[in-house]
Write a protein that holds these residues in place. Sequence first.
Motif, PDB file in Angstrom:
ATOM      1  N   ASP A   1       5.509  12.758 -15.538  1.00 24.12           N
ATOM      2  CA  ASP A   1       7.100  13.023 -15.058  1.00 24.12           C
ATOM      3  C   ASP A   1       7.501  14.629 -15.526  1.00 24.12           C
ATOM      4  O   ASP A   1       8.272  14.492 -16.389  1.00 24.12           O
ATOM      5  N   ALA A   2       6.797  15.395 -15.114  1.00 28.68           N
ATOM      6  CA  ALA A   2       7.012  17.013 -15.467  1.00 28.68           C
ATOM      7  C   ALA A   2       8.589  17.383 -15.689  1.00 28.68           C
ATOM      8  O   ALA A   2       9.180  17.994 -16.453  1.00 28.68           O
ATOM      9  N   ASN A   3       9.165  16.829 -14.590  1.00 27.16           N
ATOM     10  CA  ASN A   3      10.640  17.407 -14.334  1.00 27.16           C
ATOM     11  C   ASN A   3      11.460  16.172 -15.052  1.00 27.16           C
ATOM     12  O   ASN A   3      12.763  16.305 -15.000  1.00 27.16           O
TER      13      ASN A   3
ATOM     14  N   ALA B   1      12.268  10.606 -13.729  1.00 29.06           N
ATOM     15  CA  ALA B   1      11.946   9.103 -13.784  1.00 29.06           C
ATOM     16  C   ALA B   1      11.620   8.891 -12.352  1.00 29.06           C
ATOM     17  O   ALA B   1      11.716   7.684 -11.964  1.00 29.06           O
ATOM     18  N   LYS B   2      11.244   9.909 -11.378  1.00 21.11           N
ATOM     19  CA  LYS B   2      10.457   9.632 -10.150  1.00 21.11           C
ATOM     20  C   LYS B   2       9.201  10.345 -10.094  1.00 21.11           C
ATOM     21  O   LYS B   2       9.061  11.339 -10.372  1.00 21.11           O
ATOM     22  N   PHE B   3       8.366   9.483  -9.161  1.00 20.16           N
ATOM     23  CA  PHE B   3       7.212  10.213  -8.796  1.00 20.16           C
ATOM     24  C   PHE B   3       7.396  11.180  -7.865  1.00 20.16           C
ATOM     25  O   PHE B   3       7.777  10.731  -6.465  1.00 20.16           O
ATOM     26  N   ASN B   4       7.263  12.528  -8.037  1.00 23.64           N
ATOM     27  CA  ASN B   4       7.309  13.348  -6.942  1.00 23.64           C
ATOM     28  C   ASN B   4       5.871  14.092  -6.664  1.00 23.64           C
ATOM     29  O   ASN B   4       5.036  14.289  -7.521  1.00 23.64           O
ATOM     30  N   LEU B   5       5.856  14.398  -5.289  1.00 26.39           N
ATOM     31  CA  LEU B   5       4.682  15.317  -4.917  1.00 26.39           C
ATOM     32  C   LEU B   5       4.499  16.765  -5.673  1.00 26.39           C
ATOM     33  O   LEU B   5       5.543  17.241  -6.156  1.00 26.39           O
TER      34      LEU B   5
ATOM     35  N   LEU C   1       5.087   5.074 -14.755  1.00 22.89           N
ATOM     36  CA  LEU C   1       4.205   4.589 -13.612  1.00 22.89           C
ATOM     37  C   LEU C   1       5.230   4.347 -12.456  1.00 22.89           C
ATOM     38  O   LEU C   1       6.318   4.054 -12.544  1.00 22.89           O
ATOM     39  N   ALA C   2       4.409   4.167 -11.273  1.00 23.80           N
ATOM     40  CA  ALA C   2       5.036   4.092 -10.088  1.00 23.80           C
ATOM     41  C   ALA C   2       4.389   2.988  -9.226  1.00 23.80           C
ATOM     42  O   ALA C   2       3.291   3.010  -9.101  1.00 23.80           O
ATOM     43  N   LEU C   3       5.016   2.279  -8.485  1.00 20.36           N
ATOM     44  CA  LEU C   3       4.584   1.230  -7.280  1.00 20.36           C
ATOM     45  C   LEU C   3       4.489   2.211  -6.173  1.00 20.36           C
ATOM     46  O   LEU C   3       5.588   2.561  -5.674  1.00 20.36           O
ATOM     47  N   VAL C   4       3.323   2.495  -5.456  1.00 21.81           N
ATOM     48  CA  VAL C   4       3.305   3.219  -4.360  1.00 21.81           C
ATOM     49  C   VAL C   4       2.348   2.408  -3.389  1.00 21.81           C
ATOM     50  O   VAL C   4       1.631   1.616  -3.658  1.00 21.81           O
ATOM     51  N   GLY C   5       2.871   2.555  -2.009  1.00 20.39           N
ATOM     52  CA  GLY C   5       2.140   1.913  -1.069  1.00 20.39           C
ATOM     53  C   GLY C   5       2.958   1.709   0.355  1.00 20.39           C
ATOM     54  O   GLY C   5       3.965   2.305   0.544  1.00 20.39           O
ATOM     55  N   THR C   6       2.510   0.623   1.003  1.00 17.64           N
ATOM     56  CA  THR C   6       3.179   0.420   2.312  1.00 17.64           C
ATOM     57  C   THR C   6       3.432  -1.115   2.642  1.00 17.64           C
ATOM     58  O   THR C   6       2.373  -1.857   2.187  1.00 17.64           O
ATOM     59  N   GLY C   7       4.378  -1.068   3.119  1.00 18.41           N
ATOM     60  CA  GLY C   7       4.541  -2.604   3.876  1.00 18.41           C
ATOM     61  C   GLY C   7       4.075  -2.840   5.081  1.00 18.41           C
ATOM     62  O   GLY C   7       3.898  -1.795   5.924  1.00 18.41           O
ATOM     63  N   VAL C   8       4.013  -4.092   5.916  1.00 17.64           N
ATOM     64  CA  VAL C   8       3.456  -4.070   7.106  1.00 17.64           C
ATOM     65  C   VAL C   8       4.522  -4.738   8.024  1.00 17.64           C
ATOM     66  O   VAL C   8       4.875  -5.864   7.654  1.00 17.64           O
ATOM     67  N   PRO C   9       5.286  -4.311   9.218  1.00 18.32           N
ATOM     68  CA  PRO C   9       5.070  -3.093   9.297  1.00 18.32           C
ATOM     69  C   PRO C   9       5.429  -1.939   8.532  1.00 18.32           C
ATOM     70  O   PRO C   9       6.027  -2.017   7.413  1.00 18.32           O
ATOM     71  N   ILE C  10       5.166  -0.680   8.897  1.00 24.21           N
ATOM     72  CA  ILE C  10       5.189   0.550   7.986  1.00 24.21           C
ATOM     73  C   ILE C  10       6.580   0.369   7.080  1.00 24.21           C
ATOM     74  O   ILE C  10       7.545   0.463   7.840  1.00 24.21           O
ATOM     75  N   ALA C  11       6.539   0.317   5.817  1.00 23.84           N
ATOM     76  CA  ALA C  11       7.822   0.521   5.218  1.00 23.84           C
ATOM     77  C   ALA C  11       7.296   1.367   3.723  1.00 23.84           C
ATOM     78  O   ALA C  11       6.717   0.450   2.923  1.00 23.84           O
ATOM     79  N   VAL C  12       7.152   2.461   3.712  1.00 23.30           N
ATOM     80  CA  VAL C  12       6.623   3.153   2.520  1.00 23.30           C
ATOM     81  C   VAL C  12       7.386   2.809   1.159  1.00 23.30           C
ATOM     82  O   VAL C  12       8.697   2.855   1.185  1.00 23.30           O
ATOM     83  N   THR C  13       6.693   2.819   0.212  1.00 26.32           N
ATOM     84  CA  THR C  13       7.268   2.412  -1.182  1.00 26.32           C
ATOM     85  C   THR C  13       6.567   3.515  -2.145  1.00 26.32           C
ATOM     86  O   THR C  13       5.817   3.806  -2.236  1.00 26.32           O
ATOM     87  N   ASN C  14       7.745   4.011  -2.987  1.00 25.73           N
ATOM     88  CA  ASN C  14       7.615   5.023  -4.046  1.00 25.73           C
ATOM     89  C   ASN C  14       8.593   4.357  -5.108  1.00 25.73           C
ATOM     90  O   ASN C  14       9.513   5.031  -4.998  1.00 25.73           O
TER      91      ASN C  14
END
Length: 181
Positions: free
Chosen positions: A99-101, A104-108, A47-60
């Motif tokens: 997590d194919a590889n 422990a990270k969510f990768n595109l 599982l991964a927490l993905v999203g964005t903070g305001v102002p833009i701060a991308v989370t993965n």
Amino acid sequence: MRLSLPALVLLPLALAACGKQQVKPPADYALSGQIAGNWGASPQLRLALVGTGVPIAVTNNSAVAQNVVSSGANAWNFGFDLPGIPSIAGVYQVVAFDDANNDAKFNLGETVARNRLWLIFSPAGGTFGPLKLPDTWPGGSAELLPAMTVSRGWNVYDQSQALGGGNPRAFTTLADYNISR
């Protein structure tokens, strides 16, 4: 030899104190639910927490305490600890991924699933949003989330339901955050 014996006895205790957090049953985490669907043969679900903070701060972030346990064919129960109170408002989702590889990270490119529930953090209660895409993004100025009233802390907004009447609602623990492919 007597001087080293106490050190040998204390060494395991010191190592245990520095160890990883103990894995809990899925229902004992702040966020829990089920993962369902066809993920192929022998998936390595995380599982991964993905999203964005305001102002833009991308989370993965997949380096969050979690537990995914098989509960039958194409079914898993999970638990996930939401991070401590962030310092900025934001909109997030917890996604399941294979997590194919095994890094422990969510990768595109990794198989992923999500739901229609948005986790909204607000450092203060009040109006949140609307949240729109920047004009420079494809389809820019599109509204992602409408303006809504939220409480301080974590809130859940069900995008498939009308605003108001408990949508969004504050929570400290949230069960039934189900994810399916």
